[in-house]
Scaffold this motif. Structure first.
Motif, PDB file in Angstrom:
ATOM      1  N   ALA A  41       0.842  -1.207   0.000  1.00 19.11           N
ATOM      2  CA  ALA A  41       0.000   0.000   0.000  1.00 19.11           C
ATOM      3  C   ALA A  41       0.872   1.250   0.000  1.00 19.11           C
ATOM      4  CB  ALA A  41      -0.947  -0.012   1.197  1.00 19.11           C
ATOM      5  N   ASP A  42       1.950   1.227   0.764  1.00 20.12           N
ATOM      6  CA  ASP A  42       2.880   2.368   0.785  1.00 20.12           C
ATOM      7  C   ASP A  42       3.519   2.577  -0.586  1.00 20.12           C
ATOM      8  OD1 ASP A  42       2.391   2.946   3.456  1.00 20.12           O
ATOM      9  OD2 ASP A  42       4.167   1.878   4.182  1.00 20.12           O
ATOM     10  N   ARG A  43       3.910   1.480  -1.227  1.00 20.98           N
ATOM     11  CA  ARG A  43       4.500   1.589  -2.562  1.00 20.98           C
ATOM     12  C   ARG A  43       3.495   2.143  -3.563  1.00 20.98           C
ATOM     13  NH1 ARG A  43       7.235  -4.100  -3.666  1.00 20.98           N
ATOM     14  NH2 ARG A  43       7.541  -3.194  -5.719  1.00 20.98           N
ATOM     15  N   ALA A  44       2.244   1.687  -3.471  1.00 20.00           N
ATOM     16  CA  ALA A  44       1.190   2.184  -4.363  1.00 20.00           C
ATOM     17  C   ALA A  44       0.994   3.682  -4.172  1.00 20.00           C
ATOM     18  CB  ALA A  44      -0.114   1.432  -4.120  1.00 20.00           C
ATOM     19  N   GLU A  45       0.985   4.120  -2.923  1.00 16.91           N
ATOM     20  CA  GLU A  45       0.851   5.557  -2.627  1.00 16.91           C
ATOM     21  C   GLU A  45       1.990   6.348  -3.262  1.00 16.91           C
ATOM     22  OE1 GLU A  45      -1.336   7.605  -0.947  1.00 16.91           O
ATOM     23  OE2 GLU A  45      -2.714   5.907  -0.841  1.00 16.91           O
ATOM     24  N   ARG A  46       3.212   5.857  -3.111  1.00 18.78           N
ATOM     25  CA  ARG A  46       4.370   6.555  -3.683  1.00 18.78           C
ATOM     26  C   ARG A  46       4.298   6.637  -5.202  1.00 18.78           C
ATOM     27  NH1 ARG A  46       7.090   3.607   0.342  1.00 18.78           N
ATOM     28  NH2 ARG A  46       7.970   2.164  -1.170  1.00 18.78           N
ATOM     29  N   GLU A  47       3.655   5.642  -5.823  1.00 16.95           N
ATOM     30  CA  GLU A  47       3.504   5.638  -7.289  1.00 16.95           C
ATOM     31  C   GLU A  47       2.279   6.434  -7.738  1.00 16.95           C
ATOM     32  OE1 GLU A  47       5.620   4.579  -9.498  1.00 16.95           O
ATOM     33  OE2 GLU A  47       6.996   3.677  -8.046  1.00 16.95           O
ATOM     34  N   GLY A  48       1.502   6.937  -6.785  1.00 17.03           N
ATOM     35  CA  GLY A  48       0.317   7.716  -7.121  1.00 17.03           C
ATOM     36  C   GLY A  48      -0.873   6.889  -7.566  1.00 17.03           C
ATOM     37  N   LEU A  49      -0.880   5.603  -7.201  1.00 12.71           N
ATOM     38  CA  LEU A  49      -1.967   4.714  -7.598  1.00 12.71           C
ATOM     39  C   LEU A  49      -3.087   4.706  -6.559  1.00 12.71           C
ATOM     40  CD1 LEU A  49       0.139   1.660  -8.778  1.00 12.71           C
ATOM     41  CD2 LEU A  49      -1.349   3.056 -10.235  1.00 12.71           C
ATOM     42  N   PRO A  50      -4.342   4.657  -7.013  1.00 14.82           N
ATOM     43  CA  PRO A  50      -5.418   4.453  -6.056  1.00 14.82           C
ATOM     44  C   PRO A  50      -5.230   3.088  -5.401  1.00 14.82           C
ATOM     45  CG  PRO A  50      -6.255   4.264  -8.298  1.00 14.82           C
ATOM     46  CD  PRO A  50      -4.818   4.679  -8.393  1.00 14.82           C
ATOM     47  N   ASN A  51      -5.561   3.003  -4.139  1.00 12.21           N
ATOM     48  CA  ASN A  51      -5.433   1.718  -3.454  1.00 12.21           C
ATOM     49  C   ASN A  51      -6.373   1.697  -2.263  1.00 12.21           C
ATOM     50  OD1 ASN A  51      -3.632   2.286  -0.842  1.00 12.21           O
ATOM     51  ND2 ASN A  51      -2.890   3.552  -2.528  1.00 12.21           N
ATOM     52  N   ALA A  52      -6.684   0.505  -1.802  1.00  7.78           N
ATOM     53  CA  ALA A  52      -7.591   0.360  -0.665  1.00  7.78           C
ATOM     54  C   ALA A  52      -7.219  -0.881   0.136  1.00  7.78           C
ATOM     55  CB  ALA A  52      -9.038   0.242  -1.149  1.00  7.78           C
ATOM     56  N   VAL A  53      -7.004  -0.692   1.428  1.00  9.00           N
ATOM     57  CA  VAL A  53      -6.789  -1.794   2.357  1.00  9.00           C
ATOM     58  C   VAL A  53      -8.139  -2.118   2.974  1.00  9.00           C
ATOM     59  CG1 VAL A  53      -5.681  -2.484   4.514  1.00  9.00           C
ATOM     60  CG2 VAL A  53      -4.405  -1.120   2.843  1.00  9.00           C
ATOM     61  N   VAL A  54      -8.504  -3.399   2.974  1.00 11.46           N
ATOM     62  CA  VAL A  54      -9.787  -3.825   3.528  1.00 11.46           C
ATOM     63  C   VAL A  54      -9.575  -4.465   4.887  1.00 11.46           C
ATOM     64  CG1 VAL A  54     -11.756  -5.379   3.215  1.00 11.46           C
ATOM     65  CG2 VAL A  54     -10.818  -4.136   1.259  1.00 11.46           C
ATOM     66  N   ARG A  55     -10.386  -4.021   5.845  1.00 10.75           N
ATOM     67  CA  ARG A  55     -10.428  -4.618   7.182  1.00 10.75           C
ATOM     68  C   ARG A  55     -11.787  -5.273   7.347  1.00 10.75           C
ATOM     69  NH1 ARG A  55      -6.416  -2.710  10.657  1.00 10.75           N
ATOM     70  NH2 ARG A  55      -5.211  -0.977   9.798  1.00 10.75           N
ATOM     71  N   ASP A  56     -11.793  -6.500   7.802  1.00 11.72           N
ATOM     72  CA  ASP A  56     -13.036  -7.255   7.945  1.00 11.72           C
ATOM     73  C   ASP A  56     -13.886  -6.712   9.092  1.00 11.72           C
ATOM     74  OD1 ASP A  56     -14.482  -9.667   6.928  1.00 11.72           O
ATOM     75  OD2 ASP A  56     -14.372 -10.178   9.052  1.00 11.72           O
ATOM     76  N   ALA A  57     -15.187  -6.791   8.923  1.00  9.76           N
ATOM     77  CA  ALA A  57     -16.127  -6.330   9.953  1.00  9.76           C
ATOM     78  C   ALA A  57     -16.248  -7.326  11.105  1.00  9.76           C
ATOM     79  CB  ALA A  57     -17.496  -6.072   9.335  1.00  9.76           C
ATOM     80  N   GLY A  58     -15.820  -8.562  10.886  1.00  6.32           N
ATOM     81  CA  GLY A  58     -15.838  -9.548  11.966  1.00  6.32           C
ATOM     82  C   GLY A  58     -17.151 -10.264  12.173  1.00  6.32           C
ATOM     83  N   HIS A  59     -18.020 -10.280  11.169  1.00  7.65           N
ATOM     84  CA  HIS A  59     -19.326 -10.938  11.328  1.00  7.65           C
ATOM     85  C   HIS A  59     -19.272 -12.449  11.163  1.00  7.65           C
ATOM     86  CE1 HIS A  59     -21.199  -7.070  11.533  1.00  7.65           C
ATOM     87  NE2 HIS A  59     -20.810  -6.744  10.315  1.00  7.65           N
ATOM     88  N   THR A  60     -18.226 -12.964  10.514  1.00  2.05           N
ATOM     89  CA  THR A  60     -18.207 -14.407  10.256  1.00  2.05           C
ATOM     90  C   THR A  60     -16.899 -15.049  10.716  1.00  2.05           C
ATOM     91  OG1 THR A  60     -17.491 -14.019   7.967  1.00  2.05           O
ATOM     92  CG2 THR A  60     -19.859 -14.271   8.336  1.00  2.05           C
TER      93      THR A  60
END
Length: 112
Positions: free
Chosen positions: A63-82
């Motif tokens: 994610a840090d590398r993507a940011e440095r390259e100017g790319l959109p990115n998204a880290v997903v955190r689970d809601a914990g329902h399952t």
């Protein structure tokens, strides 16, 4: 144009859970993408690859590398329902963006 979705292999997610997390990541990164890039990616067939990450630290490094390259990115955190505890980092989407730049960030990873 391309989008790469990186999935942690150390969590043992079931197939359905993994598919949902990949979808969350893809959509989240797409929503943070500019209109010109969205249109180009959609026009080229919305190319995606799903790749393997060993663990959470690798997700954040990418994610840090993507940011440095100017790319959109998204880290997903689970809601914990399952299957997972709330807040567990599961996936990262990088792009959509120019394929060569996405590959600069994720090109060394294996296909899932």
């Amino acid at each position: 144009m391309k989008q790469a979705i990186v999935v942690r292999t150390d969590l043992g997610m079931g197939t359905g859970k993994l598919a949902a997390q990949v979808a969350h990541a893809s959509l989240s990164a797409y929503e943070d993408t500019g209109a010109k890039t969205r249109k180009a990616w959609k026009g080229e067939g919305q190319k995606k690859v799903v790749l393997k990450a060993a663990g959470e630290s690798q997700i954040f490094e990418l994610a840090d590398r993507a940011e440095r390259e100017g790319l959109p990115n998204a880290v997903v955190r689970d809601a914990g329902h399952t299957q997972l505890d709330p807040g567990t980092v599961t996936t990262l989407a990088v792009g959509p963006g120019e394929e060569s730049i996405v590959d600069k960030v994720t090109g060394d990873l294996s296909l899932y």
